[in-house]
Design an enzyme around this catalytic site. Structure first.
Site, PDB file in Angstrom:
ATOM      1  N   ASP A  48      -9.298  -5.704   2.329  1.00  0.00           N
ATOM      2  CA  ASP A  48      -7.998  -6.273   1.956  1.00  0.00           C
ATOM      3  C   ASP A  48      -7.868  -7.729   2.391  1.00  0.00           C
ATOM      4  O   ASP A  48      -6.913  -8.406   2.002  1.00  0.00           O
ATOM      5  CB  ASP A  48      -6.850  -5.468   2.599  1.00  0.00           C
ATOM      6  CG  ASP A  48      -6.646  -4.124   1.927  1.00  0.00           C
ATOM      7  OD1 ASP A  48      -6.888  -4.045   0.709  1.00  0.00           O
ATOM      8  OD2 ASP A  48      -6.265  -3.163   2.610  1.00  0.00           O
ATOM      9  N   ASP A  95      -4.650  -2.949   5.091  1.00  0.00           N
ATOM     10  CA  ASP A  95      -5.117  -2.384   6.359  1.00  0.00           C
ATOM     11  C   ASP A  95      -6.634  -2.429   6.507  1.00  0.00           C
ATOM     12  O   ASP A  95      -7.159  -2.409   7.602  1.00  0.00           O
ATOM     13  CB  ASP A  95      -4.602  -0.944   6.545  1.00  0.00           C
ATOM     14  CG  ASP A  95      -4.936  -0.058   5.352  1.00  0.00           C
ATOM     15  OD1 ASP A  95      -5.765  -0.461   4.515  1.00  0.00           O
ATOM     16  OD2 ASP A  95      -4.364   1.046   5.260  1.00  0.00           O
ATOM     17  N   ASP A 133       0.856  -1.183   0.000  1.00  0.00           N
ATOM     18  CA  ASP A 133       0.000   0.000   0.000  1.00  0.00           C
ATOM     19  C   ASP A 133       0.891   1.231   0.000  1.00  0.00           C
ATOM     20  O   ASP A 133       2.076   1.153   0.328  1.00  0.00           O
ATOM     21  CB  ASP A 133      -0.860   0.039   1.273  1.00  0.00           C
ATOM     22  CG  ASP A 133      -2.044  -0.908   1.189  1.00  0.00           C
ATOM     23  OD1 ASP A 133      -2.412  -1.270   0.069  1.00  0.00           O
ATOM     24  OD2 ASP A 133      -2.584  -1.274   2.240  1.00  0.00           O
TER      25      ASP A 133
END
Length: 1020
Positions: free
Chosen positions: A762, A758, A456
């Protein structure tokens, strides 16, 4: 060997292995000396079956409860309800009006009738002496009373194992039991023949050796268990937001009590059984408790919230009613905690290696025993004394049997799979200090093979400390960094636009501004929400005043699929307005009007759209995250069942949020590249922002490809085959795009993939990846539960540290296996050939037990706990297809074994001549020399094994205190065995020259090892 291991022990994966695969490899391991110890760190499949049965029972129980409650709901209001419930006296005296059993039955039974009898959620709030607005009191006395009546929010766990239990388990070793029996017989026969104490020496020697092995083994295992206990405690550190004494605060879920008011959002795990108080669009995933995958909607009409389930969508406040072992989740977790973790692929593979070598060792032991007995029988035939057996001959038979059993002790490398656990425990403890919490043992070793990291952007590559630094409102784009700049900006735009902007910021938010301890203003929420709320305050806004001027009637929380958040508010005079914020391009596309510089709402023409898109591009090129805020006038009527409008909005403006790149990220990305690990950025942000950040981090190169999620989705498999190797950035991606990329990298390109996440969405990608890395600060509980490693500081540099430790674990185990297999080969062949050719075994049972401890427990401690070297990240990763026992290892094992065998064979055949040994003690002295040289060969081979390919094996040796301590203890104890314990160990003191020869011949193994490392072999 590798093909056999892959065929028979390769079914077990780093994660999500089937019970059948876990069961299958156990059946193949039929040569096991101590099952309790060997399989201590493997999953308890019977307990898992028990937990699954509880889940199925829960599913049926809750299904029936829901059906009953739905039927009851149809006539419940028409009945005059009465209760036969009697309040226990101790509950009344404590100041409460409902007992824990009654509370538990309401939520667990989904009992609307009982809930109605007790006055609904409001009635229970009063009976629990709490308040929805204030929560429970934090007075220690009152909390103690509440705990005493209702219990604590903890489930029953298996009691910690004490040291003596590990001693008992170490004694369960079958071969040690047989040796103990031999020792007992030896004691009896010896004392009868030679009297006390001379006749007891042989038996006591074996007993002392067994006890030493047992205590060293138990101490090592006990230390490991303490390390795992510390790690388990870290895994359980989960905090939740509650209201207590009118203050919003964070507490551990284990401190929750009935009466607490808990604030829940997307991705949170419900920490106790409770009742819905208020909230929006709440969907609960109950699969962890019931196995049912379909989410359940929770509202005032259906208010039951069950511990262990997860918030899939929406947010709410909950009244805690039942905690700990009174909940179904508590009972399930108590069972699951005994199920243990899955064994890792490396543990399983090494169990396979131990099984193969064990079979070979058993064969050699039987042959050795047969040859020794045959030699004795031949002697008796020559003496013509077939049927007359003296006590000496019986003792010789017993000694032969003890030697054969001890060969099995040495040959079955029980320590191989346990060395993995030791190394993993050591690495996990060290990684905790480096801000990485390992949840899944296998992740440690798998991370060492990682070839790709999909990361990310927000919070991982960047700091996640966000501030609004630029804004474009009413066609004015200016810097707004800091209160003074923001106030100046606000004074330059119409008041009506400022009011709309503040209303949008303060009502359309998942955050909150509260007064914390010490009357300090505190902003709660995600970093993005916090940045916007700070911006609102710096514009002169009053959060409470704006919130009280309207009533939020519907909320669609932000999620990474829609990339927007919306609310509907009710204004005075029953007028409804919708506010929307989210990804700039997406929200702007839903607008057809905007506010001009005079504060008027005008149509959004092509010129204005182009201007706003240029602003977005300009902000993004400066690596700013951009958000668009918009509103929609609904009118006088709005149904809660109706969706929030998706188009026709009026654009209020664009804000640019600065999220600086973390220090050290660029260097960490460079380390990954030198280690053969490709770093890809997968983000929901604008493509221009993503590219700017990726270039700053060193991820995006000139020949790399950056693409948006929607475009990626449209590609065919043939196009993806060409695209993915060069893909470095994916922007505006959805969680499913991330999942697809991870899946294709693993299946199409055979990459070992680590992925960060997070959010709740996900979870599929974290689950699909070889290693799922969840963020400890910004990550939701759902993401953390799906992950294998939690990055506690959300820092990309920590991910690189995890990769380094993963490689260290893998290589340390290889070093230990190389060392142990060398000892195995030499000990087996020496005793076997000697028995065949001379009729005697030069290494006795006591000596072999000592050698076993050097190579097993002490060897594992020394080699499996080597800290990682920086040059580990200059090698290519092993990848998915690498052989564990590599050609390099075979070269070192065979070369070193050959050297040791030549030395020992020369000593056996020419030793007496070389050392001028004669007289009655010459055989004993020669055997002592052989034993001493053999041990010193292992001591120096242990040093050589610190590096499998490098010649310099002394680098950093003094920093590894465990290694130095193990070597020192080995040498000191060897001197004691030779010089002081000869009576028990069948040795005799050596002179200085013989000691020097022993050390020199052992040391010469190091130049031999160095020469071997110069012989080129393929890496696999």
């Amino acid at each position: 060997m590798e093909s056999y291991l892959n065929e028979n022990f390769g079914d077990v994966k780093p994660k999500n292995s089937s019970d059948e695969a876990l069961q299958r490899w156990r059946k193949l391991c039929w040569i096991v000396k101590n099952p309790k110890r060997r399989f201590r760190f493997t999953a308890n499949l019977s307990k898992r079956s028990e937990a699954e049965a509880i889940r199925r029972s829960n599913q049926e129980k809750f299904r029936v409860a829901v059906l009953v409650s739905q039927a009851a709901l149809q006539f419940i209001n028409s009945l005059k309800l009465s209760s036969e419930y009697t309040l226990p006296e101790e509950v009344r005296k404590a100041g409460f009006e409902i007992c824990p059993d009654e509370l538990g039955s309401i939520v667990e039974g989904h009992d609307l009738k009982k809930l109605k009898i007790h006055g609904g959620t409001e009635g229970l709030t009063e009976k629990l002496s709490t308040s929805i607005a204030s929560g429970i009191s934090t007075s220690e006395d009152l909390l103690s009373v509440r705990k005493e009546i209702y219990g604590i929010n903890q489930f029953t766990e298996s009691p910690s194992r004490g040291f003596w239990l590990f001693v008992w388990e170490a004694l369960q070793d079958t071969t040690l039991m047989i040796l103990a029996a031999c020792a007992f017989v030896s004691l009896i026969v010896g004392i009868l023949m030679e009297g006390w104490p001379i006749g007891a020496h042989d038996g006591l020697g074996i007993v002392a050796s067994i006890l030493l092995v047992v205590f060293v083994t138990a101490t090592s295992d006990y230390r490991q268990s303490l390390q795992f206990k510390d790690l388990d405690a870290e895994k359980k550190k989960i905090v939740v937001q509650v209201t207590r004494d009118k203050l919003r605060q964070k507490i551990s879920i284990y401190d929750l009590l009935p009466g607490d008011v808990v604030h829940l959002g997307i991705g949170d795990q419900i920490p106790a059984d409770g009742l819905f108080i208020s909230g929006f669009s709440v969907l609960i995933n109950e699969s962890s408790l019931t196995g049912e995958s379909e989410p359940v909607s929770v509202s005032v009409e259906h208010p039951f919230l069950l511990s262990g389930t997860k918030v899939q969508d929406g947010s709410c406040k909950m009244l805690v009613t039942t905690v700990g072992m009174r909940t179904q989740w508590g009972k399930l977790m108590a069972t699951l905690s005994e199920g243990g973790d899955d064994e890792t692929p490396l543990q399983v593979k090494l169990n396979g290696v131990a099984t193969i070598i064990g079979k070979i060792g058993l064969f050699f032991a039987v042959i050795t025993f047969a040859v020794l007995v045959q030699g004795l029988a031949n002697q008796k035939r020559l003496d013509n004394s077939h049927w007359i057996w003296t006590a000496d001959e019986l003792m010789a038979m017993l000694e032969y049997f003890a030697v054969a059993v001890t060969i099995v002790v040495v040959a079955v490398p029980e320590g191989l799979p346990l060395a993995v656990t030791l190394s993993l425990a050591f690495a996990m403890k060290k990684m905790m200090n480096d801000k990485a919490l390992v949840r899944n043992l296998a992740a440690c070793e798998t991370m060492g093979s990682a070839t790709t990291i999909c990361s990310d952007k927000t919070g991982t590559l960047t700091t996640n400390h966000m501030t609004v630094v630029k804004a474009c409102i009413c066609e004015q784009a200016k810097e707004v960094n800091g209160p003074d700049a923001a106030m100046k900006f606000a004074s330059g735009i119409p008041e009506s636009a400022v009011k709309l902007l503040l209303q949008s910021i303060f009502t359309n938010t998942g955050g909150e501004i509260v007064v914390g301890k010490g009357n300090k203003t505190e902003i709660l929420g995600t970093p993005t929400e916090t940045a916007l709320l700070e911006f609102g305050l710096s514009l002169g806004g009053d959060f409470q005043e704006v919130r009280q001027a309207s009533n939020v009637v519907k909320v669609e929380p932000f999620n990474s699929t829609k990339k927007r958040m919306g609310v509907v508010i009710e204004l005075p005079e029953r007028h409804f307005r919708a506010h929307c914020k989210g990804a700039s391009e997406i929200v702007l596309d839903s607008c057809d009007k905007y506010i001009n510089k005079d504060g008027e709402v005008v149509p959004l023409d092509e010129k204005s759209t182009s201007h706003l898109k240029n602003i977005i591009e300009e902000f993004a090129s400066e690596a700013l995250r951009t958000l668009c805020l918009a509103y929609f006038e609904i009118g006088d009527e709005f149904s809660l069942e109706a969706p929030i409008p998706s188009g026709g909005y009026t654009c209020i403006g664009i804000v640019g949020i600065k999220d600086p790149v973390r220090p050290g990220v660029k260097e960490s990305v460079a380390i990954c590249k030198s280690a053969g690990i490709t770093v890809r950025m997968v983000t929901g942000d604008n493509l221009t922002t993503a590219k700017a950040i990726a270039r700053e981090c060193g991820i995006l190169t000139d020949d790399g490809i950056a693409i948006e999620g929607p475009e990626f989705r449209e590609k065919s498999d043939e196009e993806l085959l060409k695209l993915i190797p060069k893909l470095q950035v994916m922007a505006r991606s959805s969680p499913m795009d991330k999942h697809t990329l991870v899946r294709l990298l693993r299946t199409m390109f055979q990459e070992v993939v680590a992925v960060t996440g997070d959010g709740t969405n996900d979870a599929p990608a974290l689950h699909e990846a070889d290693i799922g890395l969840a963020m400890g600060i910004s990550g939701t509980e759902v993401a953390k539960e799906s992950a294998d490693v939690i990055i506690l500081d959300d820092n990309f540099s920590t991910i690189v540290t995890v990769a380094k430790w993963g490689r260290s674990v893998y290589i340390n185990i290889q070093k230990f296996v190389q060392f142990q297999l060398t000892v195995n080969v030499v000990a087996l062949i020496v005793n076997f050939l000697s028995a065949c050719l001379t009729g005697n075994a030069p290494l006795t049972a006591v000596q072999l037990l000592w050698v076993n401890m050097i190579m097993d427990t002490l060897g594992a401690l020394a080699l499996a706990t080597e800290p990682p070297q920086d040059d580990l990240m200059k090698r290519s990763p092993v990848g998915r297809k690498g052989n564990f026992i590599s050609n390099v290892m075979w070269r070192n094992i065979l070369g070193q074994s050959l050297y040791q065998l030549v030395i020992i064979w020369c000593l056996q055949t020419k030793g007496k001549t070389m050392f001028g040994l004669d007289g009655p003690d010459s055989d004993l002295t020669l055997n002592t020399l052989i034993f001493n040289i053999f041990v010193f060969c292992q001591v120096f081979n242990e040093i050589s094994s610190r590096e499998m390919e490098k010649i310099d094996v002394f680098k950093g040796i003094l920093k590894n205190y465990v290694f130095v301590a193990v070597l020192t203890c080995t040498v000191v104890f060897q001197v004691i065995i030779i010089e002081l314990l000869g009576t028990f160990a069948d040795t005799t003191p050596l002179n200085l020259g013989q000691w020097l020869v022993s050390i020199i011949l052992g040391f010469l193994g190091m130049p031999v090892a160095a020469a071997l490392k110069m012989i080129p072999v393929g890496s696999h």
